[in-house]
Design a protein around this motif. Structure first.
Motif, PDB file in Angstrom:
ATOM      1  N   PHE A 153       0.821  -1.216   0.000  1.00 40.00           N
ATOM      2  CA  PHE A 153       0.000   0.000   0.000  1.00 40.00           C
ATOM      3  C   PHE A 153       0.855   1.267   0.000  1.00 40.00           C
ATOM      4  CE2 PHE A 153      -4.006  -2.175   0.703  1.00 40.00           C
ATOM      5  CZ  PHE A 153      -4.941  -1.257   0.231  1.00 40.00           C
ATOM      6  N   LEU A 154       2.100   1.180   0.436  1.00 34.13           N
ATOM      7  CA  LEU A 154       2.955   2.370   0.459  1.00 34.13           C
ATOM      8  C   LEU A 154       3.194   2.916  -0.945  1.00 34.13           C
ATOM      9  CD1 LEU A 154       5.580   1.277   3.119  1.00 34.13           C
ATOM     10  CD2 LEU A 154       3.749   2.945   3.425  1.00 34.13           C
ATOM     11  N   ALA A 155       3.091   2.059  -1.955  1.00 34.54           N
ATOM     12  CA  ALA A 155       3.285   2.505  -3.338  1.00 34.54           C
ATOM     13  C   ALA A 155       1.977   2.536  -4.118  1.00 34.54           C
ATOM     14  CB  ALA A 155       4.280   1.576  -4.038  1.00 34.54           C
ATOM     15  N   ALA A 156       0.848   2.410  -3.448  1.00 26.93           N
ATOM     16  CA  ALA A 156      -0.446   2.378  -4.130  1.00 26.93           C
ATOM     17  C   ALA A 156      -0.837   3.761  -4.637  1.00 26.93           C
ATOM     18  CB  ALA A 156      -1.528   1.849  -3.188  1.00 26.93           C
ATOM     19  N   PRO A 157      -1.594   3.822  -5.733  1.00 26.63           N
ATOM     20  CA  PRO A 157      -1.991   5.129  -6.299  1.00 26.63           C
ATOM     21  C   PRO A 157      -3.226   5.704  -5.609  1.00 26.63           C
ATOM     22  CG  PRO A 157      -2.859   3.379  -7.659  1.00 26.63           C
ATOM     23  CD  PRO A 157      -2.079   2.701  -6.567  1.00 26.63           C
ATOM     24  N   ILE A 158      -3.202   5.759  -4.283  1.00 21.94           N
ATOM     25  CA  ILE A 158      -4.361   6.192  -3.502  1.00 21.94           C
ATOM     26  C   ILE A 158      -3.964   7.388  -2.642  1.00 21.94           C
ATOM     27  CG2 ILE A 158      -6.227   5.485  -1.990  1.00 21.94           C
ATOM     28  CD1 ILE A 158      -6.040   3.772  -4.510  1.00 21.94           C
ATOM     29  N   ASP A 159      -4.719   8.466  -2.734  1.00 23.82           N
ATOM     30  CA  ASP A 159      -4.411   9.691  -1.992  1.00 23.82           C
ATOM     31  C   ASP A 159      -5.052   9.732  -0.615  1.00 23.82           C
ATOM     32  OD1 ASP A 159      -2.935  11.069  -4.121  1.00 23.82           O
ATOM     33  OD2 ASP A 159      -4.853  11.056  -5.165  1.00 23.82           O
ATOM     34  N   PHE A 160      -6.270   9.168  -0.487  1.00 18.19           N
ATOM     35  CA  PHE A 160      -6.977   9.201   0.800  1.00 18.19           C
ATOM     36  C   PHE A 160      -7.478   7.796   1.115  1.00 18.19           C
ATOM     37  CE2 PHE A 160     -10.887   9.484   3.321  1.00 18.19           C
ATOM     38  CZ  PHE A 160     -10.427  10.200   4.422  1.00 18.19           C
ATOM     39  N   MET A 161      -7.158   7.314   2.317  1.00 13.77           N
ATOM     40  CA  MET A 161      -7.580   5.979   2.747  1.00 13.77           C
ATOM     41  C   MET A 161      -8.192   6.054   4.130  1.00 13.77           C
ATOM     42  SD  MET A 161      -4.152   4.057   1.319  1.00 13.77           S
ATOM     43  CE  MET A 161      -3.213   5.591   1.240  1.00 13.77           C
ATOM     44  N   TYR A 162      -9.317   5.377   4.294  1.00 11.55           N
ATOM     45  CA  TYR A 162     -10.054   5.415   5.565  1.00 11.55           C
ATOM     46  C   TYR A 162     -10.584   4.009   5.805  1.00 11.55           C
ATOM     47  CZ  TYR A 162     -13.662   7.001   8.951  1.00 11.55           C
ATOM     48  OH  TYR A 162     -14.455   7.196  10.059  1.00 11.55           O
ATOM     49  N   ALA A 163     -10.117   3.363   6.894  1.00 10.61           N
ATOM     50  CA  ALA A 163     -10.434   1.948   7.088  1.00 10.61           C
ATOM     51  C   ALA A 163     -10.041   1.527   8.496  1.00 10.61           C
ATOM     52  CB  ALA A 163      -9.674   1.105   6.054  1.00 10.61           C
ATOM     53  N   GLY A 164     -10.047   0.209   8.724  1.00 12.72           N
ATOM     54  CA  GLY A 164      -9.438  -0.399   9.890  1.00 12.72           C
ATOM     55  C   GLY A 164      -8.166  -1.113   9.452  1.00 12.72           C
ATOM     56  N   GLY A 165      -7.702  -2.049  10.311  1.00 16.53           N
ATOM     57  CA  GLY A 165      -6.543  -2.856   9.952  1.00 16.53           C
ATOM     58  C   GLY A 165      -5.216  -2.266  10.349  1.00 16.53           C
ATOM     59  N   ALA A 166      -5.176  -1.392  11.362  1.00 25.55           N
ATOM     60  CA  ALA A 166      -3.914  -0.754  11.756  1.00 25.55           C
ATOM     61  C   ALA A 166      -2.854  -1.769  12.178  1.00 25.55           C
ATOM     62  CB  ALA A 166      -4.173   0.233  12.892  1.00 25.55           C
ATOM     63  N   GLN A 167      -3.275  -2.921  12.708  1.00 25.47           N
ATOM     64  CA  GLN A 167      -2.299  -3.892  13.215  1.00 25.47           C
ATOM     65  C   GLN A 167      -1.347  -4.401  12.125  1.00 25.47           C
ATOM     66  OE1 GLN A 167      -4.664  -7.029  14.891  1.00 25.47           O
ATOM     67  NE2 GLN A 167      -5.360  -7.807  12.900  1.00 25.47           N
ATOM     68  N   TYR A 168      -1.814  -4.422  10.883  1.00 24.77           N
ATOM     69  CA  TYR A 168      -0.950  -4.921   9.806  1.00 24.77           C
ATOM     70  C   TYR A 168       0.090  -3.887   9.373  1.00 24.77           C
ATOM     71  CZ  TYR A 168      -4.632  -8.352   9.753  1.00 24.77           C
ATOM     72  OH  TYR A 168      -5.542  -9.314  10.119  1.00 24.77           O
ATOM     73  N   PHE A 169      -0.045  -2.688   9.888  1.00 22.86           N
ATOM     74  CA  PHE A 169       0.907  -1.614   9.585  1.00 22.86           C
ATOM     75  C   PHE A 169       1.815  -1.294  10.765  1.00 22.86           C
ATOM     76  CE2 PHE A 169      -2.654  -1.273   6.741  1.00 22.86           C
ATOM     77  CZ  PHE A 169      -2.096  -0.919   5.527  1.00 22.86           C
ATOM     78  N   THR A 170       1.400  -1.674  11.972  1.00 26.91           N
ATOM     79  CA  THR A 170       2.171  -1.283  13.157  1.00 26.91           C
ATOM     80  C   THR A 170       2.597  -2.451  14.040  1.00 26.91           C
ATOM     81  OG1 THR A 170       0.121  -0.950  14.430  1.00 26.91           O
ATOM     82  CG2 THR A 170       1.022   0.967  13.250  1.00 26.91           C
ATOM     83  N   GLN A 171       1.917  -3.592  13.977  1.00 23.25           N
ATOM     84  CA  GLN A 171       2.250  -4.759  14.816  1.00 23.25           C
ATOM     85  C   GLN A 171       2.685  -5.910  13.918  1.00 23.25           C
ATOM     86  OE1 GLN A 171      -0.916  -5.628  17.650  1.00 23.25           O
ATOM     87  NE2 GLN A 171      -1.518  -3.474  17.647  1.00 23.25           N
ATOM     88  N   ARG A 172       3.765  -5.697  13.220  1.00 24.25           N
ATOM     89  CA  ARG A 172       4.171  -6.602  12.148  1.00 24.25           C
ATOM     90  C   ARG A 172       5.271  -7.577  12.589  1.00 24.25           C
ATOM     91  NH1 ARG A 172       3.233  -5.140   7.012  1.00 24.25           N
ATOM     92  NH2 ARG A 172       5.364  -5.702   6.373  1.00 24.25           N
ATOM     93  N   GLN A 173       5.358  -8.691  11.861  1.00 22.66           N
ATOM     94  CA  GLN A 173       6.412  -9.660  12.129  1.00 22.66           C
ATOM     95  C   GLN A 173       7.802  -9.053  11.894  1.00 22.66           C
ATOM     96  OE1 GLN A 173       5.623 -12.834  13.263  1.00 22.66           O
ATOM     97  NE2 GLN A 173       3.545 -12.018  13.361  1.00 22.66           N
ATOM     98  N   ASP A 174       7.905  -8.117  10.957  1.00 21.60           N
ATOM     99  CA  ASP A 174       9.206  -7.504  10.674  1.00 21.60           C
ATOM    100  C   ASP A 174       9.480  -6.277  11.552  1.00 21.60           C
ATOM    101  OD1 ASP A 174       7.575  -5.516   9.602  1.00 21.60           O
ATOM    102  OD2 ASP A 174       8.095  -5.950   7.514  1.00 21.60           O
ATOM    103  N   HIS A 175       8.548  -5.976  12.461  1.00 19.94           N
ATOM    104  CA  HIS A 175       8.685  -4.885  13.441  1.00 19.94           C
ATOM    105  C   HIS A 175       8.770  -3.499  12.802  1.00 19.94           C
ATOM    106  CE1 HIS A 175       9.186  -7.998  16.441  1.00 19.94           C
ATOM    107  NE2 HIS A 175      10.206  -8.498  15.738  1.00 19.94           N
ATOM    108  N   GLN A 176       8.413  -3.369  11.539  1.00 19.89           N
ATOM    109  CA  GLN A 176       8.373  -2.050  10.912  1.00 19.89           C
ATOM    110  C   GLN A 176       7.075  -1.328  11.277  1.00 19.89           C
ATOM    111  OE1 GLN A 176       9.912  -1.588   6.757  1.00 19.89           O
ATOM    112  NE2 GLN A 176       9.676  -3.812   6.706  1.00 19.89           N
ATOM    113  N   ASN A 177       7.144  -0.016  11.320  1.00 25.36           N
ATOM    114  CA  ASN A 177       5.948   0.806  11.506  1.00 25.36           C
ATOM    115  C   ASN A 177       5.676   1.507  10.177  1.00 25.36           C
ATOM    116  OD1 ASN A 177       4.074   2.906  12.055  1.00 25.36           O
ATOM    117  ND2 ASN A 177       4.666   2.886  14.212  1.00 25.36           N
ATOM    118  N   LEU A 178       4.704   0.980   9.441  1.00 26.19           N
ATOM    119  CA  LEU A 178       4.433   1.509   8.111  1.00 26.19           C
ATOM    120  C   LEU A 178       3.722   2.857   8.160  1.00 26.19           C
ATOM    121  CD1 LEU A 178       3.439  -1.704   6.130  1.00 26.19           C
ATOM    122  CD2 LEU A 178       5.697  -0.735   6.575  1.00 26.19           C
ATOM    123  N   LEU A 179       3.059   3.158   9.274  1.00 31.02           N
ATOM    124  CA  LEU A 179       2.435   4.485   9.395  1.00 31.02           C
ATOM    125  C   LEU A 179       3.512   5.570   9.417  1.00 31.02           C
ATOM    126  CD1 LEU A 179      -0.496   3.946  11.940  1.00 31.02           C
ATOM    127  CD2 LEU A 179      -0.489   3.733   9.449  1.00 31.02           C
TER     128      LEU A 179
END
Length: 403
Positions: A198-224
């Motif tokens: 999603f970091l390279a997706a052609p989307i300007d505004f995103m509104y959803a759930g699913g924060a855990q897949y961006f902040t509580q990851r196996q690779d310990h990256q914080n995508l936010l």
């Protein structure tokens, strides 16, 4: 339900890889439900699962005054998906709201055939890919097919034409429908891999759930944090989301999927849709916005009539806002449809005066039932008839004058 309970408990009890292991995703829970036996007879179910009776007065559906000025080129598209919403779900909402829905005010109606690449019952990933790219594919695929071909979504086309783009959904951002409009991936169930794309997706505004897949990851990256470095504003609470100014922003308001409408309140979708129109509407070249009523599908998988009606009514109120926006400016096309029907939902009793619905379910899974298409605004006449879901992509491009 005993088997389902054990399945979910085992998922929840699985050893944590790190201190904050993500909860089972919406898609994992739905997959468990799909393997349940056919539902028990209605007499064995709690009343709320088979009946809905309006607890209060209907919401008003005032008649729209369609735009009456000179015909304009289409500047904006609002593409709305009621996940799992077949014709019976629409009728159930209409009866529950005392015989009126905003969807009734569509200027054109049609029917979409949803089968996947192999002519079988689709899942959300294959159907969303068909609508977003014009290509059929296998179940679970996002923007790709069984031969490995990759397909460019209509969001790429919109950005290439200078338009702003947005996604507003009542599920995880990484779930099948929003993901198919944003990224390419062979398996919808790999949420962390999808999140990274999603970091390279052609989307300007995103509104959803699913924060855990961006902040509580196996690779310990914080995508936010990575999004912020790319120039996106980031929100994780409703107050922060309300303060977003754009032009690029992402709001993830739940660790997993947002709660059902009865718990999250209808304000969740109102805030996201309103903020999308505010931010994307500043783009002089216009915008392409996809809005999904995600949990109509969940209600079908759970065989819950009350949940189903409430989600349809929440979605319909967003449809009303979209139609009113289009009626006011005369340069917005709104298309409302579904990716598939869920639950084999049928109405065995209905009383519009009382706002009462009595329903049966034939399955915990998706079905082969065709789904409705409602269109409003310039270009809406292109959406009549009965056609494959892939044709929605081509009809949208024709309406916009894109080759």
């Amino acid at each position: 339900m005993k088997h389902l309970t054990c399945t979910l408990l085992s998922l929840l009890a699985a050893p944590a890889v790190h201190a904050q292991a993500p909860a089972p995703s919406r898609s994992v829970i739905i997959e468990a439900l799909k393997h349940q036996p056919p539902p028990a007879p209605a007499t064995a179910e709690p009343l709320y699962k088979t009946q809905y009776e309006a607890p209060q007065a209907a919401y008003a559906v005032p008649p729209l005054a369609p735009y009456g000025g000179p015909r304009k080129p289409i500047k904006n598209v609002i593409f709305m998906i009621g996940d799992g919403m077949g014709p019976a779900q629409v009728m159930g909402g209409l009866l529950a709201n005392h015989g009126q829905l905003f969807m009734q005010q569509a200027q054109a109606t049609g029917l979409s055939l949803t089968q996947n690449q192999y002519g079988k019952i689709t899942d959300s990933a294959a159907s969303a890919t068909a609508m977003a790219t014009g290509h059929k594919t296998y179940n679970a695929a996002l923007g790709t097919d069984s031969a490995g071909h990759q397909f460019r979504s209509i969001m790429h086309d919109a950005r290439a034409h200078g338009k702003a783009t947005g996604l507003v959904v009542a599920c995880e951002l990484t779930d099948a429908t929003p993901a198919a409009f944003a990224i390419v991936h062979p398996n919808r169930n790999e949420h962390e891999a999808i999140a990274a794309k999603f970091l390279a997706a052609p989307i300007d505004f995103m509104y959803a759930g699913g924060a855990q897949y961006f902040t509580q990851r196996q690779d310990h990256q914080n995508l936010l944090e990575k999004w912020q470095r790319l120039g996106y504003q980031v929100a994780t609470t409703p107050a922060q989301a309300a303060a977003l100014t754009g032009p690029r922003a992402v709001a993830l308001l739940a660790p997993g999927g947002p709660k059902p409408v009865a718990e999250r309140t209808a304000a969740y979708m109102r805030l996201g849709f309103g903020k999308a129109l505010e931010i994307l509407g500043r783009k002089k070249e216009g915008f392409f916005l996809m809005v999904e009523g995600s949990q109509i599908d969940d209600a079908g998988h759970f065989n819950n009539a009350t949940y189903n009606v409430e989600e349809v009514l929440d979605f319909d109120q967003q449809v009303g806002r979209a139609f009113a926006f289009a009626a006011a400016n005369g340069e917005t096309l709104v298309v409302v449809t579904a990716d598939h029907e869920t639950g084999g939902y049928s109405l065995v009793e209905g009383d519009a005066q009382a706002g009462k619905v009595v329903a049966n379910f034939a399955s915990h899974q998706h079905t082969a039932v065709m789904v409705p298409v409602f269109a409003y605004g310039p270009g809406s006449e292109l959406f009549t008839g009965m056609y494959q879901n892939t044709d929605l992509y081509f009809r949208l491009k024709r309406a916009l004058g894109w080759p």
